[in-house]
Design a protein around this motif. Structure first.
Motif, mmCIF file in Angstrom:
data_model
loop_
_atom_site.group_PDB
_atom_site.id
_atom_site.type_symbol
_atom_site.label_atom_id
_atom_site.label_comp_id
_atom_site.label_asym_id
_atom_site.label_seq_id
_atom_site.Cartn_x
_atom_site.Cartn_y
_atom_site.Cartn_z
ATOM 1 N N ILE A 227 36.162 93.864 -5.792
ATOM 2 C CA ILE A 227 37.552 93.938 -6.258
ATOM 3 C C ILE A 227 38.292 92.632 -5.957
ATOM 4 N N CYS A 228 38.080 92.067 -4.759
ATOM 5 C CA CYS A 228 38.727 90.789 -4.412
ATOM 6 C C CYS A 228 38.244 89.676 -5.336
ATOM 7 N N HIS A 229 36.969 89.715 -5.679
ATOM 8 C CA HIS A 229 36.419 88.705 -6.572
ATOM 9 C C HIS A 229 37.047 88.813 -7.952
ATOM 10 N N GLU A 230 37.263 90.034 -8.415
ATOM 11 C CA GLU A 230 37.927 90.231 -9.711
ATOM 12 C C GLU A 230 39.363 89.717 -9.659
ATOM 13 N N ARG A 231 40.008 89.885 -8.523
ATOM 14 C CA ARG A 231 41.350 89.314 -8.345
ATOM 15 C C ARG A 231 41.331 87.807 -8.576
ATOM 16 N N PHE A 232 40.355 87.155 -7.922
ATOM 17 C CA PHE A 232 40.324 85.698 -7.945
ATOM 18 C C PHE A 232 40.135 85.165 -9.361
ATOM 19 N N HIS A 233 39.353 85.883 -10.178
ATOM 20 C CA HIS A 233 39.054 85.412 -11.534
ATOM 21 C C HIS A 233 40.000 85.983 -12.578
ATOM 22 N N SER A 234 41.033 86.667 -12.130
ATOM 23 C CA SER A 234 41.997 87.227 -13.070
ATOM 24 C C SER A 234 42.749 86.107 -13.797
ATOM 25 N N VAL A 235 42.788 86.185 -15.122
ATOM 26 C CA VAL A 235 43.510 85.174 -15.905
ATOM 27 C C VAL A 235 44.999 85.229 -15.594
ATOM 28 N N PHE A 236 45.508 86.436 -15.409
ATOM 29 C CA PHE A 236 46.924 86.607 -15.086
ATOM 30 C C PHE A 236 47.055 87.408 -13.786
ATOM 31 N N PRO A 237 47.134 86.721 -12.622
ATOM 32 C CA PRO A 237 47.238 87.409 -11.320
ATOM 33 C C PRO A 237 48.426 88.349 -11.226
ATOM 34 N N THR A 238 49.459 88.125 -12.047
ATOM 35 C CA THR A 238 50.633 88.992 -12.025
ATOM 36 C C THR A 238 50.246 90.451 -12.240
ATOM 37 N N ILE A 239 49.184 90.669 -13.029
ATOM 38 C CA ILE A 239 48.791 92.039 -13.363
ATOM 39 C C ILE A 239 48.270 92.766 -12.123
ATOM 40 N N TRP A 240 47.320 92.126 -11.366
ATOM 41 C CA TRP A 240 46.785 92.823 -10.195
ATOM 42 C C TRP A 240 47.830 92.918 -9.071
ATOM 43 N N LYS A 241 48.721 91.926 -9.012
ATOM 44 C CA LYS A 241 49.767 91.984 -7.992
ATOM 45 C C LYS A 241 50.743 93.135 -8.273
ATOM 46 N N THR A 242 50.978 93.378 -9.563
ATOM 47 C CA THR A 242 51.822 94.511 -9.943
ATOM 48 C C THR A 242 51.152 95.833 -9.570
ATOM 49 N N CYS A 243 49.838 95.910 -9.836
ATOM 50 C CA CYS A 243 49.083 97.114 -9.467
ATOM 51 C C CYS A 243 49.097 97.328 -7.953
ATOM 52 N N PHE A 245 51.496 96.346 -5.917
ATOM 53 C CA PHE A 245 52.844 96.746 -5.544
ATOM 54 C C PHE A 245 53.063 98.242 -5.776
ATOM 55 N N PHE A 246 52.553 98.749 -6.902
ATOM 56 C CA PHE A 246 52.736 100.162 -7.236
ATOM 57 C C PHE A 246 51.588 101.041 -6.730
ATOM 58 N N ASN A 247 50.601 100.402 -6.040
ATOM 59 C CA ASN A 247 49.469 101.134 -5.457
ATOM 60 C C ASN A 247 48.757 101.994 -6.501
ATOM 61 N N ILE A 248 48.277 101.321 -7.561
ATOM 62 C CA ILE A 248 47.577 102.032 -8.634
ATOM 63 C C ILE A 248 46.270 101.302 -8.967
ATOM 64 N N GLY A 249 45.375 102.002 -9.678
ATOM 65 C CA GLY A 249 44.143 101.399 -10.164
ATOM 66 C C GLY A 249 43.221 100.908 -9.061
ATOM 67 N N SER A 250 42.582 99.778 -9.326
ATOM 68 C CA SER A 250 41.632 99.221 -8.362
ATOM 69 C C SER A 250 42.317 98.789 -7.072
ATOM 70 N N GLU A 251 43.612 98.472 -7.131
ATOM 71 C CA GLU A 251 44.338 98.076 -5.927
ATOM 72 C C GLU A 251 44.532 99.262 -4.970
ATOM 73 N N LYS A 252 44.695 100.442 -5.532
ATOM 74 C CA LYS A 252 44.773 101.651 -4.699
ATOM 75 C C LYS A 252 43.425 101.884 -4.021
ATOM 76 N N ARG A 253 42.344 101.715 -4.797
ATOM 77 C CA ARG A 253 41.000 101.891 -4.250
ATOM 78 C C ARG A 253 40.723 100.865 -3.156
ATOM 79 N N LEU A 254 41.146 99.627 -3.376
ATOM 80 C CA LEU A 254 40.944 98.575 -2.381
ATOM 81 C C LEU A 254 41.642 98.923 -1.073
ATOM 82 N N LYS A 255 42.840 99.423 -1.163
ATOM 83 C CA LYS A 255 43.600 99.794 0.040
ATOM 84 C C LYS A 255 42.868 100.880 0.823
ATOM 85 N N GLU A 256 42.300 101.862 0.105
ATOM 86 C CA GLU A 256 41.561 102.947 0.753
ATOM 87 C C GLU A 256 40.299 102.422 1.440
ATOM 88 N N LEU A 257 39.597 101.520 0.772
ATOM 89 C CA LEU A 257 38.361 100.956 1.316
ATOM 90 C C LEU A 257 38.639 100.111 2.561
#
Length: 533
Positions: A227-243, A245-257
């Motif tokens: 998941i962190c690797h996908e963050r790094f290669h994200s064309v638009f980091p704003t998208i994962w940062k938004t996720c 912030f709202f604790n959704i999608g892969s970012e919610k899973r990352l927090k749990e892990l």
């Protein structure tokens, strides 16, 4: 609290992304096999505002890496500049002179930086893996104390010897006896994980004990890295940062892990602190990194956990990655395997003559003195060369990225803007005809060796760290390099002296070199184990 600019997406950027993803796709070959046939690639033309965005639309992170590696290899200076949307840039190189400039000459300029910490900080916190400056230097000094000769001897004697003879060999014996297909990559990762936890933290997870337990911690760790690797290669980091912030999608899973991982490490830390408070010194290893960290006044428990997590990454994945590709390559190159077996037999006989090895023992298992075994492992020159050649073709850390703290100019004339991502590609360098000659695609350990004309003994001839940055270079060079080689040679000697490793794949199948923070063999490495007659 996250800053507003990190979490509020730009609707124009999202619309542009969806538009381009719909109309533009690109594919690249997925084979990881080195090929002598090279197409002459060049970067496409950048466009105003969006830069090279068109070139990356439709590509996965794996495809981006392989594509960039090929373009670097075809570049006259072995350096390319990627223009990002709205004026940003990334600089990637495979030029040893530039690598030395980045890792040594201008070490203070090229740092881990804010972007790296933003991406990986949730997992690694304030560990040496993400830090710069005084924080990095202080942690580095403490870690350096763990890699002296005494530590190496103890590493072989206590951790590797036990893990090989009492766990690795029984697992392979069981697979051979019952004609099982096992994932050798998983076995090697379990081996390395047990090793690093035992040596550094005085804790034995027993992941390689039969029957093999469910590896919940390492599975969670691997998913976090992905998941962190996908963050790094994200064309638009704003998208994962938004996720996030709202604790959704892969970012919610990352927090749990991450919560699961930190709880696991916190248990190890709490157990060690309890032993220290009870003064159970006999239960603590003399060279226990965790004990030293807990005795340091500058470290609270959270930072100690950060360091433990970073150390696990460095100690588990790199050596297991190299060994996985090693066993694949020697299967494809039987003459190399035969040379290594002859070297193992030579040292077995030497150890037997000195009375340090029982007839029925494994190569690594000594009846009296591990010091001679340690010297034997150091003397395995051809095996050392074969492992080095493996990591040239399939480096465990394929790319190392920094962030420029100031404007700079690389030795080849490439201009670097402050804030730019600057990286060197170890795989591109290992596959470079400029650095390794026309036979660069061949698995040839002999390129690392020379023969003394008087004694006819082989000696290992290392390449400079900036042409072969597999263990990094400069002030951040890997402290565990020698320990990694000893661990890998121990495994090679123990396995090949007893068993044949036969890949359980269809004829002509080539494994995929899968890029993350540490490269792995995609889908694992299914093998059959056969007793050597």
């Amino acid at each position: 609290m996250y800053e507003l600019r990190d979490v509020v997406p730009s609707f124009m950027l999202i619309i542009l992304t969806l538009f381009l993803l719909f109309f533009f796709t690109k594919t690249t070959p997925k084979s990881s096999k080195p090929s002598k046939t090279k197409s002459h690639l060049a970067l496409p033309k950048p466009y105003p505002i969006i830069g090279h965005l068109f070139a990356f639309i439709g590509l996965t992170g794996q495809e981006i890496f392989q594509w960039l590696s090929k373009i670097i290899a075809c570049s006259p200076t072995s350096t390319i500049v990627i223009h990002q949307p709205f004026g940003g840039q990334s600089v990637y190189t495979g030029n040893p002179v530039n690598v030395e400039h980045i890792l040594k000459t201008k070490f203070h300029v090229y740092q881990k930086g804010r972007q790296f910490k933003t991406v990986f900080g949730d997992l690694f916190g304030g560990s040496v893996f993400t830090e710069d400056g005084d924080n990095w230097k202080f942690q580095r000094q403490i870690l350096a104390q763990e890699f002296n000769y005494k530590s190496l001897q103890k590493f072989v004697e206590k951790a590797v010897e036990f893990e090989v003879s009492e766990r690795l060999i029984p697992v392979l014996e069981d697979a051979a006896k019952n004609s099982k297909v096992i994932d050798l990559q998983d076995i090697l990762q379990r081996f390395a994980f047990d090793n690093v936890c035992t040596v550094a933290f005085g804790y034995d997870p027993g992941y390689l004990s039969l029957p093999l337990p469910e590896a919940k911690f390492t599975e969670a760790f691997d998913e976090c890295i992905t998941i962190c690797h996908e963050r790094f290669h994200s064309v638009f980091p704003t998208i994962w940062k938004t996720c996030r912030f709202f604790n959704i999608g892969s970012e919610k899973r990352l927090k749990e892990l991450i919560k699961m991982i930190r709880e696991f490490c916190a248990t190890i830390v709490a157990s060690t602190k309890q032993k220290m408070s009870n003064k159970k010194s006999h239960e603590l290893h003399e060279s226990n990194l965790l004990v030293k960290l807990l005795k340091c006044d500058q470290y609270d428990d959270e930072l100690v956990i950060d360091i433990v997590i970073g150390f696990i990454l460095a100690g588990r994945d790199t050596s297991s990655s190299a060994l996985t590709w090693f066993f694949w390559l020697i299967h494809k190159n039987k003459h190399v395997e035969n040379q290594i077996i002859q070297e193992i037999i030579f040292y077995e006989e030497r150890i037997k003559k000195n009375g340090n090895l029982n007839t029925n023992s494994n190569f690594i298992k000594s009846s009296s003195s591990s010091s001679f075994v340690l010297e034997a492992l150091k003397g395995m020159t051809y095996t050392h060369a074969a492992l080095s050649e493996t990591m040239r073709l399939y480096p465990p850390v394929p790319v190392d990225l920094k962030q420029a703290a100031n404007d700079d100019i690389l030795p080849d004339g490439t201009k670097v803007k402050k804030g730019s991502i600057v990286g060197y590609f170890a795989q591109s360098m290992g596959w470079s005809e400029k650095l390794w000659g026309k036979d660069w695609a061949e698995f040839r350990p002999e390129r690392w060796l020379k023969t003394d004309l008087t004694t006819e003994k082989l000696s290992f001839v290392p390449r400079d760290a900036y042409s072969y940055p597999v263990f990094l270079a400069g002030p951040r060079i890997c402290l565990g390099k020698e320990m990694a080689y000893l661990q890998m040679k121990s495994v090679v000697a123990a396995i090949l002296s007893r068993f044949k490793v036969v890949p359980a794949v269809a004829e002509g199948t080539e494994p995929v070199y899968f890029i993350e923070t540490v490269a792995i063999m995609h889908g694992g490495f299914p093998v059959r184990i056969e007793e050597r007659v």
